[in-house]
Design a protein around this motif. Structure first.
Motif, short mmCIF file in Angstrom:
data_model
loop_
_atom_site.label_atom_id
_atom_site.label_comp_id
_atom_site.label_asym_id
_atom_site.label_seq_id
_atom_site.Cartn_x
_atom_site.Cartn_y
_atom_site.Cartn_z
N VAL A 7 -34.34 -18.93 42.30
CA VAL A 7 -34.43 -20.38 42.29
C VAL A 7 -33.65 -20.90 41.07
O VAL A 7 -34.18 -20.94 39.96
N MET A 8 -32.40 -21.27 41.30
CA MET A 8 -31.53 -21.69 40.19
C MET A 8 -31.28 -23.20 40.22
O MET A 8 -30.27 -23.67 39.71
N ILE A 9 -32.20 -23.93 40.81
CA ILE A 9 -32.13 -25.39 40.73
C ILE A 9 -32.57 -25.77 39.31
O ILE A 9 -33.19 -24.95 38.62
N PRO A 10 -32.27 -27.01 38.89
CA PRO A 10 -32.72 -27.37 37.52
C PRO A 10 -34.20 -27.73 37.50
O PRO A 10 -34.58 -28.83 37.13
N GLY A 11 -35.03 -26.85 37.89
CA GLY A 11 -36.47 -27.00 37.85
C GLY A 11 -37.05 -27.32 39.21
O GLY A 11 -36.56 -28.22 39.86
N PRO A 12 -38.10 -26.55 39.62
CA PRO A 12 -38.69 -25.44 38.88
C PRO A 12 -37.71 -24.30 38.69
O PRO A 12 -36.87 -24.01 39.54
N THR A 13 -37.87 -23.62 37.55
CA THR A 13 -37.01 -22.49 37.19
C THR A 13 -37.77 -21.18 37.47
O THR A 13 -38.97 -21.22 37.73
N VAL A 184 -41.78 -40.58 20.39
CA VAL A 184 -42.50 -40.05 21.55
C VAL A 184 -41.55 -39.13 22.32
O VAL A 184 -40.43 -39.52 22.63
N LEU A 185 -42.02 -37.92 22.56
CA LEU A 185 -41.23 -36.97 23.35
C LEU A 185 -42.06 -36.61 24.57
O LEU A 185 -43.26 -36.36 24.46
N LEU A 186 -41.42 -36.61 25.73
CA LEU A 186 -42.15 -36.25 26.94
C LEU A 186 -41.46 -35.10 27.63
O LEU A 186 -40.23 -34.97 27.58
N ALA A 187 -42.25 -34.24 28.26
CA ALA A 187 -41.68 -33.09 28.95
C ALA A 187 -42.61 -32.67 30.08
O ALA A 187 -43.68 -33.25 30.26
N SER A 188 -42.19 -31.68 30.83
CA SER A 188 -43.05 -31.15 31.88
C SER A 188 -42.88 -29.65 31.97
O SER A 188 -41.98 -29.07 31.36
N SER A 189 -43.77 -29.03 32.73
CA SER A 189 -43.89 -27.57 32.67
C SER A 189 -42.80 -26.79 33.39
O SER A 189 -42.55 -25.62 33.08
N GLN A 190 -42.14 -27.43 34.36
CA GLN A 190 -41.36 -26.64 35.34
C GLN A 190 -39.90 -26.37 34.98
O GLN A 190 -39.17 -25.83 35.80
N LYS A 191 -39.46 -26.78 33.79
CA LYS A 191 -38.03 -26.58 33.50
C LYS A 191 -37.86 -25.51 32.42
O LYS A 191 -38.03 -24.34 32.70
N ALA A 192 -37.53 -25.92 31.18
CA ALA A 192 -37.23 -24.88 30.19
C ALA A 192 -38.49 -24.13 29.72
O ALA A 192 -38.38 -23.10 29.05
N PHE A 193 -39.68 -24.61 30.06
CA PHE A 193 -40.89 -23.85 29.76
C PHE A 193 -41.11 -22.72 30.79
O PHE A 193 -41.90 -21.81 30.55
N VAL A 322 -30.57 -20.24 45.26
CA VAL A 322 -30.77 -21.64 45.66
C VAL A 322 -30.34 -22.54 44.51
O VAL A 322 -30.81 -22.36 43.37
N VAL A 323 -29.44 -23.47 44.80
CA VAL A 323 -29.05 -24.48 43.81
C VAL A 323 -29.34 -25.85 44.41
O VAL A 323 -29.64 -25.97 45.59
N ALA A 324 -29.24 -26.90 43.57
CA ALA A 324 -29.56 -28.24 44.06
C ALA A 324 -28.28 -29.03 44.32
O ALA A 324 -27.23 -28.75 43.73
N LEU A 337 -26.79 -26.53 38.87
CA LEU A 337 -27.18 -25.16 38.58
C LEU A 337 -28.00 -25.12 37.30
O LEU A 337 -27.50 -25.44 36.22
N GLY A 338 -29.26 -24.73 37.42
CA GLY A 338 -30.09 -24.60 36.22
C GLY A 338 -29.80 -23.28 35.54
O GLY A 338 -29.54 -22.27 36.20
N HIS A 339 -29.78 -23.29 34.20
CA HIS A 339 -29.70 -22.01 33.46
C HIS A 339 -30.59 -22.15 32.23
O HIS A 339 -30.13 -22.07 31.10
#
Ligand code: PMP
Length: 380
Positions: A7-13, A184-193, A322-324, A337-339
């Protein structure tokens, strides 16, 4: 033999095994002593990791909810807000802020280019902005905003909060909250984490926490800092049921980040991105973002003449990757392409190789192996 799909979409990684195991554990009561200790450790580790004297909120929800949480806790109806947009996700703040009755001004540039920092400074001088939003990496363009420079500028405007959307950046692109002037910084779990989707993280520096206090009761309920703060300090308290297994998974992700070293992780992302982007160019693809602002977390890869997006992505999936697709005006013209996150050379080499096999099957003429060769020469 059927390929295992990367799964090489830019999240979920890709989710690494030790994180998966945390998600597969038997769910315990949310007041279980071991769990509440884990939750508290996670919140504290996240604060330490990105260096803030402020607070960190870890709440079930997606990145979009985190965007809303960030804005809702430092602004009120009628306030002026400046949105610096480098694409689709920057633009997402426009509707979000207008619905809250904020007066919205937007600074944008052609997709693939950054808004010059001088333009941001001149705009901030025009009126009293209560906040400015910047998307660190806009996933639609692969543009990385110069957060450090923007932070230096915003520091000169004492009443202006810098809100940074780190959904496609945090834990992959260099971010240190207090020293960079991020409020304020916001993020989510499914990418670089590298955790499955479902957790939102919002860090609020001391200035943002003061602003929240000054706002009194806000219209929002679930995303109110003041509702969650007692739980972040003492997870034995209750406001909403915590996403137990995702919290364990994120805790494992932070452990992996600390084991790797945050600086080492940032450097790995930069090195991989440069090598992947050079590999794509060597095959004949283009990269949307200008060279001076390319993200380390993903690449928006433009097709050479004659390559059909739908066909390319269908064959690539058959080859195991899989890419987006592109967003907005770039739909059909590029793939994303997520990396980022917990990936390694095996995964990247496999991805580049699958892209080459796809181009061979599409009859595209190029030097077979050049993408993998370029990547390896740059990475080793
Ligand atoms: N901001 C950015 C930069 C994103 O890339 C995304 C999702 N791709 C979002 C916000 C929204 O996050 P979510 O889909 O988790 O709601």
């Amino acid at each position: 033999m059927k390929n295992k799909k990367l799964v090489m979409i830019p999240g979920p990684t890709p989710v690494t095994e030790s994180i998966m195991l945390e998600m597969g554990r038997a769910t315990c009561a949310f007041k279980d002593a071991e769990f509440t200790a884990d939750y508290k450790k996670l919140v504290n580790d996240l604060k330490k990791m990105l260096k803030t004297e402020g607070e960190c909120f870890v709440v079930a929800g997606t990145g979009t909810m985190a965007m809303e949480m960030a804005v809702a806790n430092v602004t009120k109806k009628g306030d002026n807000i400046l949105i610096v947009s480098h694409g689709y996700f920057g633009d997402r703040f426009i509707d979000l802020c207008e619905r809250k009755g904020l007066n919205v001004d937007v600074l944008a540039n052609e997709w693939g280019k950054t808004v010059p920092v001088e333009d941001i400074e001149s705009k901030l001088k025009e009126k009293d902005y209560v906040a400015i939003t910047v998307t660190h990496v806009d996933t639609s363009t692969g543009v990385c905003a110069p957060i450090k420079e923007i932070g230096e500028i915003v520091k000169k405007f004492k009443n202006t909060m810098l809100i940074v959307d780190g959904v496609c950046a945090t834990a992959g692109e260099r971010e240190y909250i207090d020293e960079m002037g991020i409020d304020v910084l916001l993020a989510s779990s499914q990418k670089a984490f590298g955790v499955s989707p479902g957790l939102a993280m919002v860090w609020a520096g001391p200035k943002a926490m003061d602003r929240r206090k000054g706002l009194g009761t806000i219209p929002e309920f679930y995303i109110d800092f003041e509702k969650w703060l007692p739980i972040m300090h003492d997870p034995n308290k209750y406001f909403g049921t915590p996403a137990v297994n995702l919290i364990w998974a994120l805790k494992e992700s932070v452990r992996l980040i600390n084991e790797e070293g945050l600086e080492e992780r940032y450097e790995r992302h930069i090195k991989d991105a440069e090598a992947v982007q050079a590999a794509m160019e060597s095959i004949g693809f283009g990269i949307l973002a200008d060279k001076n602002c390319r993200a380390a977390t993903l690449s928006n890869v433009i097709y050479p003449e004659g390559i059909d997006d739908a066909e390319f992505r269908k064959i690539l999936a058959e080859e195991g990757v899989v890419v987006a697709g592109g967003l907005g005006a770039y739909s059909g013209k590029l793939f994303r392409l997520g990396h980022m996150g917990n990936i390694d050379k095996h995964i990247i080499v496999s991805t580049i190789s699958a892209i080459e096999r796809t181009m061979m099957r599409l009859g595209y003429e190029f030097e077979v192996g050049i993408g993998v060769k370029t990547y390896l020469e740059m990475i080793m």
